[in-house]
Scaffold this motif. Structure first.
Motif, mmCIF file in Angstrom:
data_model
loop_
_atom_site.group_PDB
_atom_site.id
_atom_site.type_symbol
_atom_site.label_atom_id
_atom_site.label_comp_id
_atom_site.label_asym_id
_atom_site.label_seq_id
_atom_site.Cartn_x
_atom_site.Cartn_y
_atom_site.Cartn_z
ATOM 1 N N LEU B 32 -32.942 80.203 -10.453
ATOM 2 C CA LEU B 32 -32.022 79.716 -11.478
ATOM 3 C C LEU B 32 -30.772 79.128 -10.836
ATOM 4 O O LEU B 32 -30.203 79.737 -9.926
ATOM 5 N N ALA B 33 -30.343 77.973 -11.339
ATOM 6 C CA ALA B 33 -29.141 77.327 -10.802
ATOM 7 C C ALA B 33 -28.013 77.415 -11.820
ATOM 8 O O ALA B 33 -28.021 76.701 -12.817
ATOM 9 N N PRO B 34 -27.037 78.305 -11.599
ATOM 10 C CA PRO B 34 -25.913 78.418 -12.539
ATOM 11 C C PRO B 34 -25.069 77.141 -12.505
ATOM 12 O O PRO B 34 -24.998 76.479 -11.475
ATOM 13 N N GLU B 38 -18.777 77.710 -12.854
ATOM 14 C CA GLU B 38 -18.821 78.837 -13.783
ATOM 15 C C GLU B 38 -19.335 80.075 -13.058
ATOM 16 O O GLU B 38 -19.973 79.975 -12.015
ATOM 17 N N VAL B 39 -19.023 81.238 -13.618
ATOM 18 C CA VAL B 39 -19.582 82.479 -13.080
ATOM 19 C C VAL B 39 -20.614 83.009 -14.055
ATOM 20 O O VAL B 39 -20.659 82.611 -15.225
ATOM 21 N N LEU B 40 -21.451 83.895 -13.554
ATOM 22 C CA LEU B 40 -22.479 84.513 -14.384
ATOM 23 C C LEU B 40 -21.896 85.644 -15.200
ATOM 24 O O LEU B 40 -21.084 86.426 -14.701
ATOM 25 N N ALA B 41 -22.358 85.779 -16.440
ATOM 26 C CA ALA B 41 -22.145 86.992 -17.227
ATOM 27 C C ALA B 41 -23.511 87.655 -17.366
ATOM 28 O O ALA B 41 -24.474 87.003 -17.769
ATOM 29 N N ALA B 42 -23.612 88.930 -16.975
ATOM 30 C CA ALA B 42 -24.906 89.621 -16.959
ATOM 31 C C ALA B 42 -24.815 90.929 -17.723
ATOM 32 O O ALA B 42 -23.887 91.713 -17.516
ATOM 33 N N MET B 77 -18.053 88.034 -24.226
ATOM 34 C CA MET B 77 -17.426 87.582 -22.974
ATOM 35 C C MET B 77 -17.001 86.118 -23.063
ATOM 36 O O MET B 77 -16.430 85.581 -22.114
ATOM 37 N N LEU B 133 -28.439 86.620 -19.205
ATOM 38 C CA LEU B 133 -27.508 85.979 -18.274
ATOM 39 C C LEU B 133 -26.873 84.781 -18.964
ATOM 40 O O LEU B 133 -27.568 83.955 -19.558
ATOM 41 N N VAL B 136 -19.770 81.247 -17.758
ATOM 42 C CA VAL B 136 -18.447 81.030 -18.348
ATOM 43 C C VAL B 136 -17.482 80.637 -17.224
ATOM 44 O O VAL B 136 -17.604 81.150 -16.100
ATOM 45 N N PRO B 138 -14.585 81.136 -14.965
ATOM 46 C CA PRO B 138 -14.078 82.490 -14.681
ATOM 47 C C PRO B 138 -12.732 82.803 -15.315
ATOM 48 O O PRO B 138 -12.508 83.922 -15.781
ATOM 49 N N ALA B 141 -13.102 83.822 -19.243
ATOM 50 C CA ALA B 141 -13.947 84.921 -19.714
ATOM 51 C C ALA B 141 -13.115 85.914 -20.517
ATOM 52 O O ALA B 141 -11.949 86.165 -20.216
ATOM 53 N N LEU B 142 -13.717 86.465 -21.574
ATOM 54 C CA LEU B 142 -13.025 87.404 -22.470
ATOM 55 C C LEU B 142 -13.287 88.834 -22.023
ATOM 56 O O LEU B 142 -14.402 89.324 -22.142
#
Lengths: 315, 315
Positions: B32-34, B38-42, B77, B133, B136, B138, B141-142
């Motif tokens: 997977l290419a984010p 952006e950063v991942l939310a997991a 998030m 996943l 957002v 960074p 992010a909430l």
């Protein structure tokens, strides 16, 4: 009895040293920064009590195996482990279980360099589902689909041990193994070692790779199908431990080909390419050759043999 | 009976239109290419039959809810949904169950723009564990930790409906609701709507945000603890559906404060900031104010009231 929040806090919250973790356990989701220039490798595996491990398995072995099988998937992609999420379903909130489980989980996580970033603890029949995330440069990821006729077929370590370990676990003493051999195969069943260093060493070299979870013949079959090729395996080349060698030869081969849970890597290399020396010292053995003709053929000392092969069926 | 591989192929393998998916279901791990920058939310959430949904719940409702609760975490998030992995444990490989389950799962996945990229199907007591996943920017992010004294406290939609829906599911007809109201609260229980559009609209505006899974009072408590603040809530401001309004006022407030499973967003905004209009039209209501004094105080038409509040306990 402590609440879910208390349990999670007590056993599963640790400060993370990983600079890629912007936000770990405790919010609605973790925030994670994948390394620049790499893609994510994502996999999930569930272990259910009584199905994937005997009911009497220790909490430490359950935790190790639940994480190890996911790390093994990352190894099979050539990925570096980064983060994991734990969905833990427990019949009761037992502190004894949780403390032993968490200690073993973090021991393997620390060894593999993977950080726990999220989880969910629920009440129900014992089951552990782990999602593991790794990263790998996209062009170097190890897929199943690149095997070509003439490629050599290799396997790491020894195969069939976990299958014999399961037999020993279900009918202790009836396998005829020595105490030392019985302990060895039980350890192979309960504490599989993900071949992470080998997986990384294979990046950009192996034309196909996967880990052996359902039996060598069945799993190699996935490479053959995905690659549109066949293979011939030389039975006498199968790497067997002394415990397996103590069995009649045909029975040992049968276990080596069809028993699951070994979590060794099976991979293909272009003809003439020497397998890399794995930094962790795990042996690699050539066991056959990819062919243009489809199907999996078995040879014993040069003679074709017929075997009915079937691996582990999940249903 | 089809094998695990057959089941997964038949119901859970679909070509992915998402350009971020380099490799989907079918290898050892997905690749997977984010999105860049952006950063991942997991996040992971598990639903267990008999605990998180009544045994008689339809496969469609189970599938919807299992994915929706994870999407709700991404919404909380401010993250855009990207990919999910499904760990499905089933007592038997029922085609009737799987076809209805998969259809509802993909209906919600398509609506939310999230792609199934991996899974594991095992035999055992019915349980569904999904890892979602998202991504957002960074800085936008909430989190739960940014609420400041003077911030307004807001909630989306109406609260307490799912709790009343559970009561109706467990003791049909005894709630005294009309048939239409009973159907409404059952729908709120079985088909929660993740507030993804609102979550995205709150990016960079809300000082804290989470989704209400365990009850408004308990979940708001997490924001207060993480932010080191307190709050005063105005009971008469709680947004209640006509079904809740049909109950005695105190009982309605009690459900609104303590019943879980609503999956509405609760968030804080700096004083003077108007809440954004959510693109999907969901209403947003101010229900209180963040205070420097710790603890959660309740007010009714300006008068302080005492309530024993406890949300859903997972253990």
């Amino acid at each position: 009895m402590p609440s879910e929040f208390g349990l999670i806090r007590q056993y599963f919250t640790r400060p993370s040293a990983d600079s890629g973790v912007l936000l770990g356990v405790g919010d609605d989701a973790a925030l994670l920064a994948p390394p620049v220039g790499e893609v994510l490798a994502a996999t999930v595996d569930t272990l259910v009590a009584g199905r994937h491990f005997p009911e009497a398995t220790s909490p430490a072995a359950i935790a190790h195996k639940a994480l190890a099988v996911n790390l093994s998937d990352l190894a099979a992609m050539g990925a570096t482990p980064r983060w994991f999420l734990l969905a833990l379903t427990l019949p009761e909130a037992s502190e004894a279980f949780l403390s032993e489980f968490a200690a073993a989980l973090f021991a393997l996580a620390d060894a593999a360099g993977i950080a726990l970033v999220g989880g969910d603890t629920t009440r129900g029949p014992l089951a552990i589902s782990i999602t593991a995330l790794g990263s790998v440069p996209p062009a170097q990821a190890l897929r199943r689909s690149g095997a070509r006729p003439g490629d050599g077929i290799y396997v790491s370590g020894t195969v069939g041990d976990a299958g014999l370990g399961l037999r020993e676990a279900l009918t202790p003493g009836e396998t005829g193994l020595s105490a030392a051999q019985a302990a060895y195969v039980r350890n192979r069943l309960d504490y599989p070692q993900p071949r992470l260093a080998l997986g990384t060493a294979l990046r950009g070299r192996a034309t196909a790779c996967l880990d052996i979870s359902d039996g060598l013949a069945q799993d190699l079959g996935h490479i053959l199908t995905a690659s549109g090729v066949g293979a011939v395996l030389d039975l006498e080349a199968l790497p067997l431990s002394p415990a397996l060698r103590a069995l009649p030869e045909r029975e040992a081969w049968r276990l080596a080909l069809t028993a699951g849970d070994d979590y060794e890597l099976c991979f293909t290399l272009p003809d003439g390419l020497t397998p890399p020396v794995s930094p962790d010292g795990v042996a690699v053995t050539r066991i056959g050759t990819v062919t243009a003709a489809p199907g999996l053929a078995l040879r014993c000392r040069g003679e074709r043999v017929e075997e009915e092969l079937s691996g582990y069926r999940h249903f």
